[in-house]
Write a protein that holds these residues in place. Structure first.
Motif, PDB file in Angstrom:
ATOM      1  N   PHE A 838       0.834  -1.217   0.000  1.00  0.00           N
ATOM      2  CA  PHE A 838       0.000   0.000   0.000  1.00  0.00           C
ATOM      3  C   PHE A 838       0.864   1.261   0.000  1.00  0.00           C
ATOM      4  O   PHE A 838       0.613   2.202  -0.764  1.00  0.00           O
ATOM      5  CB  PHE A 838      -0.918  -0.021   1.226  1.00  0.00           C
ATOM      6  CG  PHE A 838      -1.675   1.262   1.431  1.00  0.00           C
ATOM      7  CD1 PHE A 838      -2.791   1.561   0.655  1.00  0.00           C
ATOM      8  CD2 PHE A 838      -1.256   2.183   2.381  1.00  0.00           C
ATOM      9  CE1 PHE A 838      -3.485   2.758   0.835  1.00  0.00           C
ATOM     10  CE2 PHE A 838      -1.939   3.375   2.571  1.00  0.00           C
ATOM     11  CZ  PHE A 838      -3.059   3.667   1.790  1.00  0.00           C
ATOM     12  N   LEU A 839       1.869   1.298   0.845  1.00  0.00           N
ATOM     13  CA  LEU A 839       2.749   2.460   0.915  1.00  0.00           C
ATOM     14  C   LEU A 839       3.526   2.648  -0.385  1.00  0.00           C
ATOM     15  O   LEU A 839       3.738   3.782  -0.852  1.00  0.00           O
ATOM     16  CB  LEU A 839       3.713   2.322   2.099  1.00  0.00           C
ATOM     17  CG  LEU A 839       3.081   2.386   3.495  1.00  0.00           C
ATOM     18  CD1 LEU A 839       4.123   2.080   4.571  1.00  0.00           C
ATOM     19  CD2 LEU A 839       2.455   3.764   3.727  1.00  0.00           C
ATOM     20  N   GLN A 840       3.946   1.527  -0.975  1.00  0.00           N
ATOM     21  CA  GLN A 840       4.694   1.610  -2.222  1.00  0.00           C
ATOM     22  C   GLN A 840       3.821   2.173  -3.341  1.00  0.00           C
ATOM     23  O   GLN A 840       4.264   3.035  -4.118  1.00  0.00           O
ATOM     24  CB  GLN A 840       5.200   0.206  -2.600  1.00  0.00           C
ATOM     25  CG  GLN A 840       6.085   0.172  -3.829  1.00  0.00           C
ATOM     26  CD  GLN A 840       7.439   0.826  -3.589  1.00  0.00           C
ATOM     27  OE1 GLN A 840       7.774   1.197  -2.462  1.00  0.00           O
ATOM     28  NE2 GLN A 840       8.206   0.990  -4.646  1.00  0.00           N
ATOM     29  N   LEU A 841       2.572   1.700  -3.397  1.00  0.00           N
ATOM     30  CA  LEU A 841       1.664   2.200  -4.424  1.00  0.00           C
ATOM     31  C   LEU A 841       1.287   3.662  -4.167  1.00  0.00           C
ATOM     32  O   LEU A 841       1.036   4.423  -5.114  1.00  0.00           O
ATOM     33  CB  LEU A 841       0.396   1.335  -4.459  1.00  0.00           C
ATOM     34  CG  LEU A 841       0.609  -0.109  -4.952  1.00  0.00           C
ATOM     35  CD1 LEU A 841      -0.676  -0.910  -4.827  1.00  0.00           C
ATOM     36  CD2 LEU A 841       1.114  -0.128  -6.384  1.00  0.00           C
ATOM     37  N   SER A 842       1.274   4.045  -2.876  1.00  0.00           N
ATOM     38  CA  SER A 842       0.950   5.436  -2.544  1.00  0.00           C
ATOM     39  C   SER A 842       1.966   6.391  -3.153  1.00  0.00           C
ATOM     40  O   SER A 842       1.618   7.505  -3.581  1.00  0.00           O
ATOM     41  CB  SER A 842       0.921   5.619  -1.022  1.00  0.00           C
ATOM     42  OG  SER A 842      -0.107   4.845  -0.450  1.00  0.00           O
ATOM     43  N   LEU A 843       3.231   5.958  -3.182  1.00  0.00           N
ATOM     44  CA  LEU A 843       4.268   6.818  -3.777  1.00  0.00           C
ATOM     45  C   LEU A 843       3.997   7.075  -5.256  1.00  0.00           C
ATOM     46  O   LEU A 843       4.362   8.125  -5.794  1.00  0.00           O
ATOM     47  CB  LEU A 843       5.647   6.177  -3.622  1.00  0.00           C
ATOM     48  CG  LEU A 843       6.194   5.989  -2.204  1.00  0.00           C
ATOM     49  CD1 LEU A 843       7.624   5.473  -2.262  1.00  0.00           C
ATOM     50  CD2 LEU A 843       6.153   7.295  -1.421  1.00  0.00           C
ATOM     51  N   PHE A 845       0.789   6.713  -6.857  1.00  0.00           N
ATOM     52  CA  PHE A 845      -0.521   7.283  -7.167  1.00  0.00           C
ATOM     53  C   PHE A 845      -0.762   8.660  -6.555  1.00  0.00           C
ATOM     54  O   PHE A 845      -1.721   9.329  -6.912  1.00  0.00           O
ATOM     55  CB  PHE A 845      -1.625   6.313  -6.727  1.00  0.00           C
ATOM     56  CG  PHE A 845      -1.761   5.130  -7.638  1.00  0.00           C
ATOM     57  CD1 PHE A 845      -2.488   5.225  -8.822  1.00  0.00           C
ATOM     58  CD2 PHE A 845      -1.146   3.919  -7.331  1.00  0.00           C
ATOM     59  CE1 PHE A 845      -2.615   4.131  -9.667  1.00  0.00           C
ATOM     60  CE2 PHE A 845      -1.271   2.830  -8.165  1.00  0.00           C
ATOM     61  CZ  PHE A 845      -1.996   2.927  -9.352  1.00  0.00           C
ATOM     62  N   ILE A 846       0.065   9.074  -5.618  1.00  0.00           N
ATOM     63  CA  ILE A 846      -0.054  10.427  -5.065  1.00  0.00           C
ATOM     64  C   ILE A 846       0.982  11.305  -5.770  1.00  0.00           C
ATOM     65  O   ILE A 846       2.196  11.116  -5.591  1.00  0.00           O
ATOM     66  CB  ILE A 846       0.179  10.419  -3.551  1.00  0.00           C
ATOM     67  CG1 ILE A 846      -0.881   9.543  -2.855  1.00  0.00           C
ATOM     68  CG2 ILE A 846       0.154  11.837  -2.988  1.00  0.00           C
ATOM     69  CD1 ILE A 846      -0.681   9.379  -1.366  1.00  0.00           C
ATOM     70  N   LEU A 849       4.090  12.786  -3.840  1.00  0.00           N
ATOM     71  CA  LEU A 849       5.095  11.801  -3.454  1.00  0.00           C
ATOM     72  C   LEU A 849       5.834  11.242  -4.665  1.00  0.00           C
ATOM     73  O   LEU A 849       7.038  10.991  -4.621  1.00  0.00           O
ATOM     74  CB  LEU A 849       4.438  10.653  -2.674  1.00  0.00           C
ATOM     75  CG  LEU A 849       3.844  11.018  -1.308  1.00  0.00           C
ATOM     76  CD1 LEU A 849       3.153   9.826  -0.676  1.00  0.00           C
ATOM     77  CD2 LEU A 849       4.956  11.527  -0.375  1.00  0.00           C
ATOM     78  N   ARG A 850       5.077  11.056  -5.771  1.00  0.00           N
ATOM     79  CA  ARG A 850       5.706  10.535  -6.995  1.00  0.00           C
ATOM     80  C   ARG A 850       6.794  11.487  -7.475  1.00  0.00           C
ATOM     81  O   ARG A 850       7.877  11.063  -7.870  1.00  0.00           O
ATOM     82  CB  ARG A 850       4.635  10.336  -8.066  1.00  0.00           C
ATOM     83  CG  ARG A 850       5.177   9.685  -9.337  1.00  0.00           C
ATOM     84  CD  ARG A 850       4.071   9.249 -10.291  1.00  0.00           C
ATOM     85  NE  ARG A 850       3.316  10.391 -10.784  1.00  0.00           N
ATOM     86  CZ  ARG A 850       2.012  10.581 -10.606  1.00  0.00           C
ATOM     87  NH1 ARG A 850       1.303   9.706  -9.921  1.00  0.00           N
ATOM     88  NH2 ARG A 850       1.401  11.654 -11.108  1.00  0.00           N
TER      89      ARG A 850
END
Length: 888
Positions: A838-843, A845-846, A849-850
């Motif tokens: 989840f945290l990895q995908l957050s980087l 999709f946000i 952060l990306r």
């Protein structure tokens, strides 16, 4: 007073008094006592000067793993990663704090001894009897003793009247010892337990009265010598501490080497020195599993909590791991393997033997009734509502009456003691004159051999007749059989009497009634626990202060020893040199009549043979051996404060079987720690390989500093801790104890780390290459657009994280494929993997952060490639397990 310190137990009373310059009628003068105290100091145990807390704290930081962590703090500060610096600093401080707390706590063993040794003493000075603080006593003081008094110093007895002293906490003896001031000995190596004319500090008078002259005070007493042993023994590092220290050194060297090599390669390639320095230190951080110390502490703490629920309290965290290596349990007998409670198990009359376990009111024949009632009337003990006082032997006789359904209260109301001929060690018997209505009866209890001299008749089938040689032979045979089974025997005789009978007349023309046999029985749960330990490759050894035959009988009953040749006594041990003891120590299963110093010698001899030794005990005498053993185990209920504070583990239920449970838990905890270590090092090796190979090939940097630190944060924390919280393996007690010298990388674990790291590294390099290839470029190209590099780094980033997270599933068991165990039973690991993804995908999709992590949103092919490559290490690991299982 002479400076010479003789063996006072070898001197007569007169010689001792003369040696100390004191008169038995008046004692020391107050002035003389004060003068001696000025010379030798107070009668108090003195602990050595304690190390200040700040020095203890600093000593906790003197470790290679801590040095590596401190280096990581400096590096991350230099890089501006302040949050990471704070986290690593907290890890260092928490671990140092735990170590400091444990070391301070261990020092309380001496404090417990100090508290034990300051009772009041009744002394005679200047011809007057007075009560003073025991700290004021000096050699030469005359001390008056009566029931309930704590012995305030080491004394040479000068007068005894039926004096009995409880010495089990010092000698391991399960029964009070009868003392005789007139006894003398010529054996310079006499065991403490057999010095009938001496008594020692911190032991307790249970019956009778007496007087003694102080011969040793303070640290010169026997308990003082124990305190000195506790204070001077150097604590050895546990195997876990040693392994972590070695691992820390290795990782530190690797980190430094990586920094130098990468920077050197970059310099040769002409890259920007400032940029490559940052990359080099980032890679150094990646190569150091800075979460290792915290993970080990967390896993151990969780294990400690679980063990406390199973009645085992761990005082020192690293001791949990050491339990898994234990291959010898040295156990004190009294109170540990046994109940520390004398129990009558058999009675014998002319009608034959009766086992008390099966006794009930229906077998209370006339002879058994007289035997039981006579023993009760001869007892000075009390027993009400399971609260008992007095001699354990006499308490056992009261319990016998209860088992025989005799109303003791009614019996004592109808029978009044009006006369007594007290026990002494010469006669080895005691007699009481009992009035019942207008009738008088004498009851005499004592050693069977002594009663033979005064018994002229025997009670047989409800009648009294003359005793014959055959009768004596039958009773002797019964007594011998009981003794062979470690039973202590006690006989009873009686006769009708008159109120004016003298003491000598009381013990003439008696009627022999019967014999009782009693023992301090083994605990019911001990035998199966010993057998379970044996199946797990763990040998049990009994170390006790009891007599050779008694110790062997218990050992044989528990299936610890098979023959008397497996028993070695303290005096026999002293005849052996240190080398001889080390050579022969593993041949023995029982050590009897041993002193505290002997226990330490035995443990050290076993350790010299490469054994990991657990020592159990409960008394003051066990303190030094508990300290020197790899694992010291104290009894929580019956254990003294000295034993508890000297131990690594405390059993709250005093149950020997809890030790075996703790060993099983210790093995599982080590396995879990090993999983975490393998996981961390495999992941970090993969990261290092990716960076090293790609930079060596001249490719762009595959991961920037923030990405490396993010990966470390993600994989070095939650998944590693979750692996350490894995459930217990039911097969762990089918394996032999782990070799204490075994490293984390033994039994194929090292190859596992290398192959797993290489595999993760190679597929990640493949993902990096594919990120260029997908957009029509090659990593060897000189001019590559920034978006292409971002795409390649994003795939590298995703594959590295996914492969590590998925790989943790397979590491739950190094031998069983995932379908052989409940794959979703570790909810912590499931949660860690889900949170990590989840945290990895957050980087990605946000947007904020990306951009911060310089990532690129992958297309469908990119996502599929990341998922496929991420699963490869797990799939290969499971295939290798199946292959190895079939091969075996």
């Amino acid at each position: 007073m002479s400076d010479k310190k003789p063996n006072y137990f070898m001197q007569s009373v007169a010689e001792t008094l003369d040696q100390l310059g004191v008169e038995s009628c008046s004692g020391l003068s107050q002035a003389k006592a004060l003068q001696i105290k000025e010379e030798i100091g107070p009668n108090r145990l003195q602990a050595k000067k304690k190390k200040p807390v700040y020095k203890i704290l600093l000593s906790q930081l003197q470790d290679w793993l801590i040095y590596v962590l401190l280096a990581a703090v400096i590096i991350t500060l230099f890089m501006g990663e302040y949050i990471d610096s704070v986290i690593i600093t907290l890890v260092i401080l928490i671990n140092a704090g735990i170590g400091t707390f444990q070391e301070v706590k261990a020092g309380k063993a001496i404090d417990a001894l100090l508290k034990m040794s300051s009772p009041k003493a009744l002394v005679k000075r200047d011809g007057q009897t007075k009560e003073i603080d025991s700290a004021e006593l000096v050699p030469g003081d005359l001390v008056i003793l009566d029931a309930g008094r704590v012995i305030p110093a080491d004394l040479r007895l000068i007068e005894t009247v039926n004096l009995q002293i409880e010495e089990s906490s010092l000698t391991g003896e399960s029964l009070p010892v009868h003392k005789n001031a007139e006894a003398s000995f010529d054996n310079t190596k006499m065991p403490i337990a057999e010095m009938a004319n001496m008594c020692f500090m911190s032991t307790v008078v249970t019956a009778g009265r007496g007087a003694g002259v102080v011969v040793e005070t303070g640290m010169n007493t026997e308990v003082g010598k124990i305190a000195d042993l506790l204070d001077t023994n150097v604590h050895q590092k546990t195997p876990l501490e040693k392994k972590l220290s070695e691992l820390g050194k290795t990782l530190g060297k690797i980190a430094v080497a990586i920094c130098i090599i990468i920077f050197g390669i970059s310099w040769i390639q002409g890259r920007d020195p400032a940029e490559m320095f940052l990359i080099s230190v980032s890679l150094a951080v990646a190569s150091i599993p800075e979460g290792l110390a915290a993970i080990v502490a967390v896993v151990l703490s969780i294990g400690v909590t679980a063990m406390s629920k199973k009645n085992a309290i761990i005082r020192k965290l690293p001791a949990v791991e050491t339990l898994g290596s234990v291959n010898i349990i040295c156990s004190d007998k009294t109170g540990t393997l046994t109940l520390n409670k004398m129990t009558v198990t058999e009675v014998y009359t002319s009608e034959g033997p009766i086992l008390i376990q099966a006794a009930n009111k229906n077998i209370l024949s006339e002879s058994v009734r007289i035997l039981t009632e006579g023993m009760i009337l001869c007892s000075d003990a009390t027993l009400e509502n399971e609260e008992a006082t007095g001699d354990p032997t006499e308490i056992a006789l009261l319990v016998l009456g209860d088992k025989m359904k005799i109303d003791r209260t009614d019996l004592l109301e109808k029978n009044q003691r009006v006369g007594e001929y007290p026990f002494d060690s010469n006669r080895k018997m005691m007699s009481v004159l009992i009035k019942s209505g207008t009738d008088f009866t004498v009851y005499t209890k004592g050693a069977l051999g002594s009663l033979y001299h005064v018994a002229e008749f025997i009670f047989d089938q409800g009648e009294i007749r003359s005793i014959t040689a055959k009768d004596k032979q039958n009773f002797s045979d019964a007594a011998r059989k009981m003794s062979n089974n470690a039973l202590r025997t006690l006989a009873l005789a009686y006769k009708s009497a008159s109120s004016d009978m003298t003491s000598d007349e009381m013990e003439e023309g008696l009627v022999l009634v019967g014999l009782v046999g009693m023992i301090d029985p083994a605990r019911d749960e001990v035998k199966p626990s010993i057998q379970l330990a044996k199946q797990a490759g763990i040998k049990t050894i009994i170390i006790t202060g009891d007599h050779k035959n008694t110790a062997f009988a218990i050992a044989k009953n528990l299936k610890v020893a098979d023959s008397i040749e497996q028993v070695l006594t303290g005096p026999e041990l002293e005849e052996l040199s240190e080398a001889e003891l080390a050579e022969k120590v593993e041949n023995y299963r029982v050590f009897a009549r041993v002193s505290p110093q002997h226990k330490v010698q035995i443990v050290q001899a076993l350790q010299a043979k490469g054994n990991i030794v657990s020592m159990t005990g409960d008394g003051v005498n066990d303190g030094p051996s508990l300290t020197v053993a790899d694992i010291g185990v104290a009894m929580g209920i019956t254990g003294t404060d000295v034993a508890k504070n000297a131990a690594d583990m405390i059993l709250t239920d005093d149950n020997f079987s809890t030790i075996v449970v703790a060993i099983e838990q210790g093995r599982n905890i080590f396995n879990n720690i090993k999983k975490s270590v393998i996981f961390l090092l495999t992941c970090n090796l993969g990261e290092v390989l990716v960076m090293f190979v790609t930079l060596s090939l001249g490719w762009p940097v595959p991961l920037i500093a923030t990405q490396l630190l993010w990966i470390n944060l993600l994989t070095d924390s939650l998944p590693a801790i979750a692996l350490g919280m894995d459930g217990d393996d039911s097969d762990v007690m089918q394996e032999k104890p782990r070799d204490a010298k075994e490293s984390f990388f033994s039994q194929g674990a090292g190859i596992h780390v290398v192959l797993g790291g290489i595999l993760i590294g190679l597929i990640t390099i493949l993902a990096f290459w594919y990120g260029f290839y997908e957009l029509g470029y090659s990593p060897f190209d000189k001019q590559i657009p920034e978006e292409v590099v971002k795409n390649a780094r994003t795939l590298t980033f995703l594959v590295l994280v996914c492969s590590q997270l998925f790989y943790s599933f397979g590491l739950r068991n190094s031998k069983k494929p995932f379908y052989k165990f409940k794959i979703f039973s570790n909810k912590f690991l499931n949660g860690a993997i889900a949170l990590g993804l989840f945290l990895q995908l957050s980087l990605l999709f946000i947007p904020f952060l990306r951009n911060a992590f310089r990532l690129h949103m992958p297309d469908l092919n990119g996502w599929l490639m990341a998922l496929a490559l991420g699963l490869i290490p797990l799939i290969m690991l499971e295939i290798s397990k199946i292959f190895l299982k079939k091969r075996k």
